[in-house]
Design an enzyme around this catalytic site. Structure first.
Site, PDB file in Angstrom:
ATOM      1  N   SER A 163       0.872  -1.096   0.042  1.00 17.62           N
ATOM      2  CA  SER A 163      -0.123  -0.172   0.027  1.00 17.62           C
ATOM      3  C   SER A 163       0.956   1.205  -0.128  1.00 17.62           C
ATOM      4  CB  SER A 163      -0.972   0.043   1.308  1.00 17.62           C
ATOM      5  OG  SER A 163      -1.531   1.244   1.531  1.00 17.62           O
ATOM      6  N   TYR A 176      -2.232  -0.693  10.302  1.00 22.43           N
ATOM      7  CA  TYR A 176      -2.429  -1.195   8.828  1.00 22.43           C
ATOM      8  C   TYR A 176      -1.088  -0.671   8.212  1.00 22.43           C
ATOM      9  CZ  TYR A 176      -4.095  -1.145   3.946  1.00 22.43           C
ATOM     10  OH  TYR A 176      -4.331  -1.371   2.663  1.00 22.43           O
TER      11      TYR A 176
HETATM   12  P1  NDP Z   1     -11.775  -5.641   0.678  1.00 22.60           P
HETATM   13  O1  NDP Z   1     -12.202  -5.487   1.965  1.00 22.60           O
HETATM   14  O2  NDP Z   1     -12.712  -5.778  -0.353  1.00 22.60           O
HETATM   15  O3  NDP Z   1     -11.274  -7.318   0.825  1.00 22.60           O
HETATM   16  C1  NDP Z   1     -10.495  -7.676   1.887  1.00 22.60           C
HETATM   17  C2  NDP Z   1     -10.680  -9.212   1.676  1.00 22.60           C
HETATM   18  O4  NDP Z   1     -10.035  -9.784   2.838  1.00 22.60           O
HETATM   19  C3  NDP Z   1     -12.088  -9.767   1.676  1.00 22.60           C
HETATM   20  O5  NDP Z   1     -12.479 -10.890   0.969  1.00 22.60           O
HETATM   21  C4  NDP Z   1     -12.111 -10.229   3.259  1.00 22.60           C
HETATM   22  O6  NDP Z   1     -13.107 -11.102   3.617  1.00 22.60           O
HETATM   23  C5  NDP Z   1     -10.900 -10.649   3.503  1.00 22.60           C
HETATM   24  N1  NDP Z   1     -10.388 -10.995   4.716  1.00 22.60           N
HETATM   25  C6  NDP Z   1     -10.394 -10.037   5.809  1.00 22.60           C
HETATM   26  N2  NDP Z   1     -10.125 -10.511   6.982  1.00 22.60           N
HETATM   27  C7  NDP Z   1      -9.823 -11.893   6.651  1.00 22.60           C
HETATM   28  C8  NDP Z   1      -9.626 -12.934   7.566  1.00 22.60           C
HETATM   29  N3  NDP Z   1      -9.577 -12.834   8.653  1.00 22.60           N
HETATM   30  N4  NDP Z   1      -9.542 -13.980   7.107  1.00 22.60           N
HETATM   31  C9  NDP Z   1      -9.893 -14.314   5.810  1.00 22.60           C
HETATM   32  N5  NDP Z   1      -9.995 -13.245   4.834  1.00 22.60           N
HETATM   33  C10 NDP Z   1     -10.083 -12.054   5.420  1.00 22.60           C
HETATM   34  O7  NDP Z   1     -10.408  -4.949   0.391  1.00 22.60           O
HETATM   35  P2  NDP Z   1      -9.547  -4.758  -1.002  1.00 22.60           P
HETATM   36  O8  NDP Z   1     -10.066  -5.434  -2.037  1.00 22.60           O
HETATM   37  O9  NDP Z   1      -9.348  -3.410  -0.994  1.00 22.60           O
HETATM   38  O10 NDP Z   1      -8.037  -5.023  -0.305  1.00 22.60           O
HETATM   39  C11 NDP Z   1      -7.403  -6.299  -0.820  1.00 22.60           C
HETATM   40  C12 NDP Z   1      -5.955  -5.952  -0.449  1.00 22.60           C
HETATM   41  O11 NDP Z   1      -5.325  -4.728  -1.134  1.00 22.60           O
HETATM   42  C13 NDP Z   1      -5.634  -5.592   0.700  1.00 22.60           C
HETATM   43  O12 NDP Z   1      -4.332  -6.103   1.225  1.00 22.60           O
HETATM   44  C14 NDP Z   1      -5.351  -4.108   0.980  1.00 22.60           C
HETATM   45  O13 NDP Z   1      -4.557  -3.692   2.007  1.00 22.60           O
HETATM   46  C15 NDP Z   1      -4.873  -3.780  -0.328  1.00 22.60           C
HETATM   47  N6  NDP Z   1      -4.992  -2.490  -0.861  1.00 22.60           N
HETATM   48  C16 NDP Z   1      -6.205  -1.938  -1.053  1.00 22.60           C
HETATM   49  C17 NDP Z   1      -6.350  -0.619  -1.645  1.00 22.60           C
HETATM   50  C18 NDP Z   1      -7.644  -0.219  -2.266  1.00 22.60           C
HETATM   51  O14 NDP Z   1      -7.639   1.141  -2.278  1.00 22.60           O
HETATM   52  N7  NDP Z   1      -8.775  -0.944  -2.322  1.00 22.60           N
HETATM   53  C19 NDP Z   1      -5.289   0.298  -1.701  1.00 22.60           C
HETATM   54  C20 NDP Z   1      -3.930  -0.354  -1.214  1.00 22.60           C
HETATM   55  C21 NDP Z   1      -3.813  -1.621  -0.689  1.00 22.60           C
HETATM   56  P3  NDP Z   1     -14.699 -10.939   3.837  1.00 22.60           P
HETATM   57  O15 NDP Z   1     -15.220 -10.444   2.500  1.00 22.60           O
HETATM   58  O16 NDP Z   1     -15.039 -12.208   4.441  1.00 22.60           O
HETATM   59  O17 NDP Z   1     -14.576  -9.724   5.004  1.00 22.60           O
END
Ligand code: NDP
Length: 255
Positions: A163, A176
């Site tokens: 990130s 985070y």
């Molecule tokens: P979302 O919140 O849309 O998706 C996150 C996913 O992680 C979900 O499927 C969630 O499951 C899963 N998750 C969270 N906790 C757990 C857990 N304990 N066990 C298993 N699965 C888990 O986020 P994004 O798609 O935005 O993020 C994806 C990645 O990209 C992350 O690493 C984030 O830090 C990174 N990122 C995103 C940015 C953005 O602008 N979107 C910018 C920079 C980095 P559930 O659906 O069940 O909650």
């Protein structure tokens, strides 16, 4: 193969060929939503058998159905809550993958928790531990359990999700941001340890993408001003496929 650790600027004109990931076995964490869901679908569309790991089965089932309905290789659902999973759970997962597929060709460590945006002075310690655990320690445990399976691949790719706040600290981003700095560090350590192998290890910073996590970090932002997860898939495909064979230990920006 000698690998380059030089910083990489992603070539925006990169066009993945349709069979890029044919016959590959790839695991995506957090595959039920946001960027992870798009990764799972894009990888399957390019020929990979995708192991959909996540904590909400109904979301994983939807992705499973989407992949099936578009004629992709049959995926697998692996429900797992990264917060509570123990070393033995990762060991069981690795044994299952070995039994079913005989190896693993790629992992995308995508699942993450945002935690809360607040000053360090007030940061809740339990939340701190949970964010560090899901974002950093769980990917370490999963990688550790799967390394012997990655070594069975002809060329394996491990992708960590970084990130902007993992490169430059920012007020109130607490655990985070710290977890993403540590993810970059972990990626570099692992890349160095696997330098003389067929395993490459890199980070992607997806940039601002229209997902649930982004909306909770920036509630006042108009989501329509952001690109969708599907629109950042080319760098993920590039790093997952053999075109990035010679690249390890780098962190690329998807946008
Ligand atoms: P979302 O919140 O849309 O998706 C996150 C996913 O992680 C979900 O499927 C969630 O499951 C899963 N998750 C969270 N906790 C757990 C857990 N304990 N066990 C298993 N699965 C888990 O986020 P994004 O798609 O935005 O993020 C994806 C990645 O990209 C992350 O690493 C984030 O830090 C990174 N990122 C995103 C940015 C953005 O602008 N979107 C910018 C920079 C980095 P559930 O659906 O069940 O909650």
């Amino acid at each position: 193969m000698e690998k380059s650790k030089l910083p990489v600027t992603f070539n925006k004109n990169y066009k993945p060929r349709p069979t890029l990931l044919r016959d590959r076995i790839v695991l995506v964490t957090g595959a039920g939503d946001g960027i992870g869901r798009s990764c799972a679908k894009a990888f399957a569309k390019h020929g990979a058998t995708v192991i959909l790991l996540g904590r909400t089965v109904r979301k994983l089932e939807r992705v499973y159905d989407d992949i099936n309905s578009t004629g992709g290789p049959q995926p697998a659902i692996y429900p797992m809550d990264l917060l509570g999973a123990k070393a033995s759970d990762y060991h069981d997962l690795a044994c299952r993958i070995l039994r079913e597929y005989g190896r693993i060709d790629g992992i995308v460590h995508n699942a993450a928790l945002l935690g809360a945006l607040m000053p360090i002075e007030h940061y809740d310690l339990k939340m701190w531990s949970e964010v560090i655990h899901v974002n950093l320690t769980a990917p370490m445990m999963l990688t550790q359990a799967c390394l012997s399976l990655l070594r069975l691949s002809q060329d394996a790719s491990v992708i960590f999700t970084s990130s902007g706040v993992g490169r430059q600290g920012r007020a109130y981003w607490g655990a985070y941001a710290v977890s993403k700095f540590a993810t970059e560090g972990f990626m570099q350590v692992l890349a160095d340890e696997t330098d003389n192998s067929a395993i490459r290890v890199n980070c992607i910073n997806p940039g601002a993408v229209r997902t649930r996590m982004r909306a909770s970090a920036y509630p006042a932002e108009n989501p329509q001003s952001l690109i969708s997860p599907d629109e950042v898939m080319n760098p993920y495909l590039y790093l997952m496929g053999p075109d990035s064979n010679a690249i390890s230990g780098t962190s690329i920006d998807a946008q």
